[in-house]
Design a protein around this motif. Structure first.
Motif, PDB file in Angstrom:
ATOM      1  N   ALA A 175       0.911  -1.254  -0.155  1.00  0.00           N
ATOM      2  CA  ALA A 175       0.032   0.056  -0.099  1.00  0.00           C
ATOM      3  C   ALA A 175       0.910   1.125   0.100  1.00  0.00           C
ATOM      4  CB  ALA A 175      -1.002  -0.163   1.123  1.00  0.00           C
ATOM      5  N   GLN A 176       2.094   1.135   0.385  1.00  0.00           N
ATOM      6  CA  GLN A 176       2.955   2.231   0.545  1.00  0.00           C
ATOM      7  C   GLN A 176       3.980   2.319  -0.856  1.00  0.00           C
ATOM      8  OE1 GLN A 176       4.222   3.445   4.629  1.00  0.00           O
ATOM      9  NE2 GLN A 176       3.878   1.160   4.739  1.00  0.00           N
ATOM     10  N   ASP A 177       3.902   1.313  -1.573  1.00  0.00           N
ATOM     11  CA  ASP A 177       4.688   1.336  -2.812  1.00  0.00           C
ATOM     12  C   ASP A 177       4.050   2.390  -3.696  1.00  0.00           C
ATOM     13  OD1 ASP A 177       5.280   0.531  -5.498  1.00  0.00           O
ATOM     14  OD2 ASP A 177       5.832  -1.645  -4.966  1.00  0.00           O
ATOM     15  N   GLU A 178       4.919   3.299  -4.115  1.00  0.00           N
ATOM     16  CA  GLU A 178       4.312   4.498  -5.167  1.00  0.00           C
ATOM     17  C   GLU A 178       4.104   4.069  -6.563  1.00  0.00           C
ATOM     18  OE1 GLU A 178       3.480   7.370  -4.163  1.00  0.00           O
ATOM     19  OE2 GLU A 178       4.008   7.130  -2.367  1.00  0.00           O
ATOM     20  N   GLU A 179       5.002   2.966  -6.946  1.00  0.00           N
ATOM     21  CA  GLU A 179       4.754   2.407  -8.429  1.00  0.00           C
ATOM     22  C   GLU A 179       3.242   1.771  -8.439  1.00  0.00           C
ATOM     23  OE1 GLU A 179       7.786   0.075  -9.898  1.00  0.00           O
ATOM     24  OE2 GLU A 179       9.419   1.658 -10.028  1.00  0.00           O
TER      25      GLU A 179
END
Length: 279
Positions: A175-179
């Motif tokens: 959920a914190q993966d910007e991609e």
């Protein structure tokens, strides 16, 4: 019946040193002394010692035991409080065990280990804030996508199983993966443009049967299936480049573990077939 310290130790399974300690603390006062001045104990002292030994084995502290034997607290009340305290300790230990097992399985570096530990220890409010931020960033504040937002929301139980907690840690990282967030935003944009609308359902209902039937993606039959989708092949390929990202399916599988749902059907093989058929 009268007992010496040695008799009482043998009958209760305690050491002489332990019996003397409890006696000196006033937990098991002697009922009298013999002519030589040695302490003697009665059956009530033996009963007290049995209770003390049991409570100590259960982790109850001496101060609390003193209150019990003095009649200031009941065993039931003490048991209830200690059971609650143990439940908290068990949850803490379960979190630690899950994080350590995940670190060992992944071969995590120090930075990842710290992050995993922090994610595992988040409160319910903090977890909700993390998920809400993820959904707001990817779906936007749109009432028409509220149903989708609900289906993407993890609900970690108060006492999660180790596999649920481990799934939460990985999902929170995703959920914190910007991609990954950018991919979901693009899928939402395509949904608005009508490109994605119902296409996943068509892949499941039309493409998957063709794949299972052994239809080659470069065959005329496959071409007819692609034409039947009614989409520009270029747009379909663009959509597939997003929806077939393994992180999307991984998120859904982790979500199912956390929420106790059945594992979702994998459409990755059908997506691969469709990508070949539209190449």
């Amino acid at each position: 019946m009268r007992y010496s310290i040695g008799d009482l130790a043998r009958r209760t399974g305690l050491t002489v040193k332990a019996v003397r300690f409890y006696s000196d603390r006033g937990l098991v006062p002697p009922s009298g002394r013999n002519t030589a001045g040695h302490r003697r104990y009665d059956d009530a002292a033996r009963t007290r010692l049995d209770l003390i030994r049991t409570l100590r084995d259960l982790g109850v502290d001496l101060a609390t035991i003193q209150r019990v034997v003095d009649g200031e607290a009941t065993v039931a009340d003490v048991a209830a409080r200690h059971a609650e305290a143990l439940e908290v300790q068990i949850r803490v230990l379960r979190v630690r065990q899950t994080v350590l097992a995940a670190v060992a399985k992944r071969g995590s570096n120090p930075e990842e280990t710290t992050l995993m530990h922090e994610l595992a220890r988040l409160s319910e409010v903090e977890r909700r804030r993390l998920v809400d931020d993820f959904l707001a960033d990817t779906l936007g504040d749109r009432p028409d996508l509220a149903g989708i937002a609900r289906t993407l929301t993890p609900e970690l139980p108060e006492n999660p199983r180790p596999e649920q907690l481990e799934a939460w840690i990985e999902l929170a990282e995703l959920a914190q993966d910007e991609e990954f967030r950018a991919i979901l935003r693009q899928l939402v944009e395509q949904h608005e443009g009508g490109i994605r609308r119902d296409l996943a359902a068509e892949v499941r209902d039309v493409v998957t049967p063709a794949l299972e039937a052994g239809v080659a993606p470069d065959s005329p039959e496959a071409g007819a299936i692609v034409d039947g989708l009614g989409r520009d092949p270029r747009q379909v390929r663009e959509w597939l480049g997003l929806v077939n990202d393994p992180r999307r399916e991984r998120y859904l599988r982790l979500l199912a573990v956390i929420n106790g749902w059945a594992a979702p059907e994998s459409l990755a093989p059908a997506f691969g077939w469709l990508a070949a058929a539209t190449a």
